[in-house]
Design an enzyme around this catalytic site. Structure first.
Site, PDB file in Angstrom:
ATOM      1  N   ASP A 731       0.872  -1.173   0.000  1.00 44.71           N
ATOM      2  CA  ASP A 731       0.000   0.000   0.000  1.00 44.71           C
ATOM      3  C   ASP A 731       0.917   1.235   0.000  1.00 44.71           C
ATOM      4  OD1 ASP A 731      -2.111   1.733   0.039  1.00 44.71           O
ATOM      5  OD2 ASP A 731      -3.186   0.736   1.646  1.00 44.71           O
TER       6      ASP A 731
HETATM    7  C1  BGC Z   1      -5.060   3.282   0.116  1.00 41.96           C
HETATM    8  C2  BGC Z   1      -5.123   2.366  -1.080  1.00 41.96           C
HETATM    9  C3  BGC Z   1      -5.007   3.187  -2.341  1.00 41.96           C
HETATM   10  C4  BGC Z   1      -3.697   3.953  -2.304  1.00 41.96           C
HETATM   11  C5  BGC Z   1      -3.480   4.829  -3.521  1.00 41.96           C
HETATM   12  C6  BGC Z   1      -3.832   4.183   0.087  1.00 41.96           C
HETATM   13  O1  BGC Z   1      -3.937   5.181   1.030  1.00 41.96           O
HETATM   14  O2  BGC Z   1      -5.075   2.537   1.300  1.00 41.96           O
HETATM   15  O3  BGC Z   1      -6.306   1.632  -1.059  1.00 41.96           O
HETATM   16  O4  BGC Z   1      -5.099   2.373  -3.457  1.00 41.96           O
HETATM   17  O5  BGC Z   1      -3.692   4.789  -1.180  1.00 41.96           O
HETATM   18  O6  BGC Z   1      -4.375   5.883  -3.528  1.00 41.96           O
END
Ligand code: BGC
Length: 935
Positions: A731
């Site tokens: 993530d």
């Molecule tokens: C989230 C993800 C997301 C990523 C990119 C993170 O903060 O948990 O689900 O895909 O950001 O935006």
């Protein structure tokens, strides 16, 4: 006419909405009749939510629909226009409050208009039915709360319900929410509403879809994918929910209906699987057929299939669909088990009045098996069928079911009997917790059939992780140095003289291998503007060897492009799951895939598929259900739909991201059994049964190891046991700890991530992968023997193999940094000559502000900005920078916690003259110290 969303796509969304809308109650109030006149109350008839907040909700749509406009436009409904005008004016005077629009700032609910008796009396005099719209949102980094204005109604909303239902005999409550909400008002109101429906958040077509349902153009046919308890304090996970240090999953496998049906069915307001339609159905079942399948080469792999057939008849007078649900009740055995487990379902086509359809639901023994993590059955670390009777139930909710007969070897019985404990799948212990805690287990059965509760110690890890890791180091691919093999020359079938992927990987230097493990973003200029990241060929050299830069974008309910480009937003995950219709979900995401392709995006960051462990979770809207089977099938269908167009879904967040509070640091402490049966199961189904190829690990720790450095998660289970052969990414800006011993987070020690086989780190700043701007210690670790080259090669291989199957591999990817050629103002306007000019080496431009600068001599320049954000590390802020009318860059940052960074925005060609520079926030939060035009 929309340029982005075709009529077919929009219509399919409307159909999906009708299939995902859950009608909880209907005392002859719906559908609206031709001569009904309706008064609509509640501001959310106008401020109708299209989705929750955060990365999963940030789609720039071309249009959106609200309930009031959609009902007005419908030829079926007559609206009390006077009341509609009152609301329109009030909303104008009391605009929607998004608290400045910053990351995770939007409130869960909005102020409601206070209604006088007069207004309602007046409304009643011109209309015979009332609709009340209640809206709620939630999102990333923002859990709901068990309080008024969040999961509970506010006093103003309660008063609105009380007053309206005093004057109207037929009140219809529409819940436009991201999550299930507390329903106690339904039992305490003096005049409860005649109809209640969960309209969820249906994306951009939400208003139209719900209007179709209200007017009877379509019948609702959604079924709950979560249990709605009488009191939300009754969910067993509520007690310890939201702890920032660690969260013990003490309810173990007893999540949602598995808990309530086993221990306390009386605490349920609306059961799992429940939902009304405008019609009535009769479902009849043939005995469940047991089919033994012999595996001639390996008798241990003999399989048992269960085939449930029957008929569904529409006995009412409204054309609509119904869902057939099959549950099984396993024997308690030594492990202890839930009283009911969903093992199959089927959604009928639209059945007209008196029409009948046949159904067939097939599943195998894995749907009946439980995981023995302790060895209590004598079969440790295996999915087993314990001895005893497995009883099947069929119906249209977990409660509204009948016991089914079973036909086994030509004999009709009342259950499927297992003689002795049978291993369905032998695994090895993995991801087991190392701390001591107790988990829930059923004890004595009570007279009413439910069980006493007891807590027993969870099994602790009984193997050495370090030994496991060290004994599984991959073989080194011979290192050749660059021998001019291009990735496009590589073949997977052995062909004379053609190089293999290993030959290609063997050429890469340590720096090149390390560079491949770093994704860049957000808003990377090499890929579609405003998207989440680029990965793969991020250096000139890697590019020249044929490795493309892949593009990822949020997800899950549409394409997020912070550059402002428009895209389609489909209904939220919960609503998709409530359709119980995998085919429609696949179809919807085939449309979505086409759109994604059109934007040169390769990977969608979705579906989100964490289990709805507790209704408070802010991201439940992105996820599907409290049940892992339904979750896995829905996620698989999203993945299959996208794959139909050559786009990859990313299953996220792997795993146990079940709360937003403290999501970056909290340790999810879970038994191996609960992981295998509940929290991993959906991922397993989407991968094994639907072939998903991309996974995002979660921010949180799982039993002591962060998702991005969790060897058992991404190597033992995902690759070794499930045979996943795709790519794993972290993530965004996630933490990493020691892959062998756990402990504290250290972002620089990315060798731990590589060793765990979390292939790509998302993300380092743009232009930072090759230069290793985060100063990670991957290359160093190879030198000092902490990481083997072969481990780095393995990650590179996973990434390259994945990229070869994306559309990026086919695209012409000559990357050249965009250069903006902009004309000065004074060539066509005199008005700017009177402005004050800033020093072009220090222009103070804040969002919404502008300043002017002068260029003395024609030339090429770089636009550089010094930025920071005081917000938490995962908070995303975005600002667009304009010179005159031209957007020259999208500046994005996560929370830098006050630290300043200097970034290059873009290259510009300017002529002598006057220019205006301005900034416009997409998501506020960036503090710009200055922007500089550098020679
Ligand atoms: C989230 C993800 C997301 C990523 C990119 C993170 O903060 O948990 O689900 O895909 O950001 O935006």
């Amino acid at each position: 006419m929309s340029k982005v969303t075709s009529i077919e796509f929009a219509n399919l969304m409307r159909e999906t909405i009708s299939e995902g809308t859950v009608l909880l109650k209907n005392d002859d109030a719906l559908p609206l009749k031709q001569d009904d006149v309706v008064s609509i109350f509640g501001r959310c008839q106008i401020n109708f939510y299209k989705s929750g907040t955060g990365s999963g909700g940030s789609v720039n749509v071309e249009y959106t629909t609200n309930l009031l406009d959609s009902l007005e436009a419908s030829e079926f409904a007559k609206i009390n226009e006077k009341l509609a005008d009152i609301y329109r004016n009030w909303v104008k005077e009391n605009p929607y409050d998004n608290a400045g629009g910053g990351w995770a700032m939007e409130p869960d609910s909005q102020k409601e208009m206070i209604l006088s008796d007069e207004i309602i009396e007046d409304a009643r005099s011109v209309s015979n039915k009332a609709i009340i719209v209640i809206g709620r949102t939630a999102g990333e980094d923002k859990d709901n709360r068990l309080e008024a204005g969040s999961l509970k109604l506010t006093d103003d909303e309660l008063q609105m319900m009380e007053k309206v239902s005093k004057y109207f005999e037929k009140t219809i409550v529409i819940l436009n929410t991201a999550n299930i909400i507390d329903m106690s008002w339904l039992y305490t109101l003096e005049n409860p509403p005649a109809a209640v429906m969960y309209a969820w958040q249906g994306g951009m077509e939400g208003g139209n879809g719900i209007a179709d349902v209200l007017c009877g153009k379509m019948s609702p046919s959604g079924k709950l994918t979560d249990t709605i308890a009488l009191s939300f304090e009754d969910y067993p996970s509520t007690r310890l929910y939201g702890r920032k240090d660690f969260c013990v999953y003490e309810e173990d496998i007893y999540v949602g209906y598995r808990y309530f049906e086993t221990f306390c069915p009386e605490k349920v307001a609306f059961e799992f699987g429940y939902g009304l339609t405008y019609s009535k159905f009769h479902i009849s079942f043939e005995p469940v057929k047991i089919i033994y399948e012999q595996n001639l080469s390996d008798s241990k792999k003999n399989n048992i299939q269960f085939l449930v057939t029957g008929f569904v008849k529409n006995t009412g007078d409204f054309p609509c669909k119904e869902v057939v649900q099959i549950y099984m009740q396993p024997p308690q055995g030594k492990l202890g088990k839930p009283s009911k487990v969903l093992c199959g379902f089927y959604k009928t086509p639209v059945l007209n009045s008196d029409e009948t359809c046949m159904f067939e639901i097939k599943f195998d023994q894995t749907r009946l098996a439980s995981y023995d993590d302790t060895g209590i059955t004598g079969c440790k670390s295996a999915f087993v069928l314990e001895e005893g009777d497995y009883v099947f139930f069929g119906g249209n909710s977990v409660r509204n079911v009948n016991r089914l007969d079973v036909e086994c070897r030509n004999e009709i019985k009342d259950s499927f009997h297992v003689e002795k404990c049978t291993v369905v799948e032998q695994l090895e212990e993995a991801l087991a917790p190392s701390s001591s805690f107790n988990v829930l287990k059923p004890l004595e059965q009570k007279e009413d059939g439910t069980y006493e509760q007891c807590f027993v110690p969870a099994h602790k890890r009984s193997y050495e992780l370090e030994t496991r890791i060290k004994s599984n180091i991959p073989k080194l691919i011979p290192r050749t140095g660059n021998i001019n093999i291009n990735l496009h020359d590589v073949t997977f079938t052995e062909q004379d003289g053609k190089p293999s992927l290993d030959d290609f990987i063997g050429q890469l230097s340590i720096e090149e291998l390390a560079c491949l493990t770093r994704g860049e973003g957000m808003c990377n200029p090499r890929v579609t503007h405003g998207t989440a990241s680029a990965f793969g060929g991020l250096s000139d050299n890697l590019c020249s060897m044929g490795i493309p830069a892949g593009c990822t974008s949020d997800g899950p309910s549409g394409i997020r492009m912070d550059s402002g480009e428009k895209a389609t937003q489909v209904p939220i995950g919960t609503m998709l799951a409530c359709t119980w219709n995998p085919e429609i979900v696949e179809k919807l995401f085939t449309f979505e895939g086409k759109e994604i392709n059109g934007y040169n995006i390769d990977v969608l960051l979705g579906p989100g598929m964490n289990i709805h462990r507790n209704p408070i979770n802010g991201r439940n809207f992105e996820y599907f259900s409290e049940d892992p089977l339904l979750t896995g099938i829905m996620a698989g269908s999203v993945s299959k739909g996208l794959a139909n167009e050559g786009v990859f879904a990313t299953l996220k967040h792997f795993c146990c991201n079940n709360q937003e509070t403290g999501r970056l640091v909290s340790d999810s402490v879970v038994s191996e059994r609960a992981l295998r049966e509940i929290y991993l199961k959906g991922f397993e189904i989407a991968i094994k049964e639907f072939g998903a190829k991309s996974v995002m690990t979660s921010y949180n720790k799982i039993n002591g190891f962060w998702g991005a450095s969790n060897y058992d998660l991404t190597t033992t289970i995902l690759r070794k046991q499930w045979h996943f052969d795709g790519m794993v990414m972290s993530d965004w800006w996630s933490s990493i700890n020691d892959v062998m011993t756990g402990g504290d987070a250290c972002l620089k020690n990315m060798e731990n991530m590589v060793r765990a086989q979390n292939d790509v780190y998302m993300c380092v700043p743009n232009n930072g992968a090759f230069f290793n701007v985060n100063k990670d210690t991957v290359a160093e670790s190879v030198e000092n023997g902490k990481l083997y080259v072969s481990e780095l090669q393995r990650a590179a291989r996973n990434i390259c193999k994945f990229l070869m199957s994306t559309k990026a591999f086919e695209r012409n990817q000559e990357y050249s940094e965009p250069v903006f050629d902009i004309l000065p103002f004074d060539e066509y306007s005199n008005e700017y000559k009177v402005k004050e000019f800033s020093d072009k080496s220090c222009m103070k431009v804040a969002a919404g502000k502008e300043c002017f600068f002068k260029i003395e001599e024609d030339g090429e320049f770089r636009l550089v900005a010094r930025i920071m954000s005081t917000m938490p590390i995962s908070a995303q802020s975005v600002t667009n920078i304009f010179i005159n009318e031209t957007k020259v860059g999208t500046v994005q940052t996560n929370g830098t916690q006050g630290a300043w960074a200097t970034i290059v925005v873009s290259r510009i060609i300017l002529k002598q003259g006057i220019y205006r520079i301005s900034a416009e926030d997409v998501k506020p939060g960036i503090v710009i110290d200055f922007i500089e035009v550098r020679e």
